[in-house]
Design an enzyme around this catalytic site. Sequence first.
Site, PDB file in Angstrom:
ATOM      1  N   THR A  48      46.081  46.997  38.098  1.00  0.00           N
ATOM      2  CA  THR A  48      45.282  45.785  38.181  1.00  0.00           C
ATOM      3  C   THR A  48      44.741  45.467  36.794  1.00  0.00           C
ATOM      4  OG1 THR A  48      43.115  46.813  38.565  1.00  0.00           O
ATOM      5  CG2 THR A  48      44.580  46.585  40.478  1.00  0.00           C
ATOM      6  N   CYS A  49      43.875  44.464  36.716  1.00  0.00           N
ATOM      7  CA  CYS A  49      43.341  44.077  35.409  1.00  0.00           C
ATOM      8  C   CYS A  49      42.374  45.107  34.858  1.00  0.00           C
ATOM      9  CB  CYS A  49      42.660  42.718  35.502  1.00  0.00           C
ATOM     10  SG  CYS A  49      41.285  42.667  36.665  1.00  0.00           S
ATOM     11  N   ASN A  50      41.906  46.036  35.679  1.00  0.00           N
ATOM     12  CA  ASN A  50      40.984  47.031  35.132  1.00  0.00           C
ATOM     13  C   ASN A  50      41.274  48.461  35.577  1.00  0.00           C
ATOM     14  OD1 ASN A  50      39.940  47.041  37.788  1.00  0.00           O
ATOM     15  ND2 ASN A  50      38.436  45.482  37.257  1.00  0.00           N
TER      16      ASN A  50
ATOM     17  N   SER B 250      35.036  49.573  41.788  1.00  0.00           N
ATOM     18  CA  SER B 250      35.370  48.323  41.118  1.00  0.00           C
ATOM     19  C   SER B 250      34.346  47.983  40.046  1.00  0.00           C
ATOM     20  CB  SER B 250      35.443  47.177  42.133  1.00  0.00           C
ATOM     21  OG  SER B 250      36.489  47.375  43.046  1.00  0.00           O
TER      22      SER B 250
ATOM     23  N   GLN C  96      38.918  41.782  46.272  1.00  0.00           N
ATOM     24  CA  GLN C  96      40.264  41.556  45.743  1.00  0.00           C
ATOM     25  C   GLN C  96      41.069  42.852  45.672  1.00  0.00           C
ATOM     26  OE1 GLN C  96      40.276  39.632  41.974  1.00  0.00           O
ATOM     27  NE2 GLN C  96      42.486  39.304  41.943  1.00  0.00           N
TER      28      GLN C  96
ATOM     29  N   GLN D 109      45.164  44.209  46.340  1.00  0.00           N
ATOM     30  CA  GLN D 109      45.940  44.928  45.324  1.00  0.00           C
ATOM     31  C   GLN D 109      46.442  46.271  45.855  1.00  0.00           C
ATOM     32  OE1 GLN D 109      42.722  44.715  42.568  1.00  0.00           O
ATOM     33  NE2 GLN D 109      43.559  42.959  41.464  1.00  0.00           N
TER      34      GLN D 109
ATOM     35  N   MET E 298      45.758  35.399  40.460  1.00  0.00           N
ATOM     36  CA  MET E 298      44.386  35.215  39.984  1.00  0.00           C
ATOM     37  C   MET E 298      44.080  33.744  39.725  1.00  0.00           C
ATOM     38  SD  MET E 298      41.665  37.097  39.308  1.00  0.00           S
ATOM     39  CE  MET E 298      42.091  38.734  38.683  1.00  0.00           C
TER      40      MET E 298
END
Length: 431
Positions: free
Chosen positions: A49-51, A109, A116, A120, A192
């Site tokens: 994921t983005c992080n 998170s 979200q 994922q 996104m």
Amino acid sequence: MSVLVVGLSHRSAPVDLLEQASLDTDAAVKLSHQALDVPAVTESAVISTCNRVEVYVEADRFHGSVEEVTQLLADQSGLRREALLPYVYVHYDQAAVAHLFRVAAGLDSMILGESQILGQVRSTLHQAQAESTAGTSLNALFQQALRIGKRGHAETGIDRLAPSLVTAALDAAGDAVIGDQKRFLVAGAGTMSLLAVRTLIERGVDPSRIWVANRTFQRAFELVATHGVSAVRWESLDVELSAADVLVTCTGATGVVFDTPRIERATADGRELTVIDLALPRDVAHEVRDLPGVEVIDIEVLAARATADSVAEDVEQVRRIVQSEVDAFLASRQQAKVTPTVVALRSMATEVVSAETARLQSRLSGLDEAQLDEVRRAMRRVAEKLIHQPTVRVKELVEGPENLTYADALAHLFQLDPSAVTAVTDPGGDA
């Protein structure tokens, strides 16, 4: 066999390193297949994921597996192993199960409770199923993680802090960005960006004030039909940027899309510009935040703003849910390990009763059918009483001292045929 997870996230690594380590879908799939080449690994799945980037594997040993999986993660990320190691975390067996359940519940998170991550985790499972990298173990683990995530959101208010990074970013930008005359430019047309468009509309932005630009124009045009926004060609990005009040970007590009000169040209008339960068790697150069009249909200800013104070009670409730689910999952998994032994023990008892009944029938030919039935019932009752305590104990004492399993001890004491136990575990095998 046990679950092993090797990963790094916003909690363990700086954003700059996460940018370098981030994997697109193709790279994540490639990594999951490479993990299966590790001798001790039988199943794999990759959350990217983005992080966070995490590799989950089912492995029959810890040492060796963790070293090789870590090296694969470094290779796929294009980073030296030595550069990655200080930021990598490793969880094994019970800790790995607990970690995934925490991730799915939103406890790990950047924005606590964001929903979200559930999508994922679900996408990771579907991808692993489609690629046949996940088997019985990881399927069960990820399915249970999804159920826990849903339960946490259903039974608590943990997601009221921010259901997604998009809403968190808009909250950080403030109500001022949602105005009647504000013009929004969304760069990218992926998941996104779609979420950004939906959230803006839900917050009262007129769809006619939203423009979407994407390298593949058709992808942008699809949003026109479903949400009534406008699609613009990527070649017109600079023109549209010069007219925008808010830029929301998540292009999936591997490098910077909006550098300092580009933003300077777009704001040359002195206009203010709010930039919401939801991409990792970042779409917007770090130096852009120093430009006058430009406010940048990105992953780094959101990480600094994240707080759990307003949902502390809900967080604690979700933690209790996760812990109870971890205990239940591990207990179920442990009991599943001894089921073949219990079945084999009961099968042996049934065979003994049948053999003895046949012997009595041949020696006591004067017994009628009713008497034989009574003998059978009596022998079955005796057999059941004899094996009752061992079968109860094998479920209670799944693991004995010094790594001797109670199931192994039971099989040894009753001299159970190893092939009979294996046959229950693998009915389709040769045994």
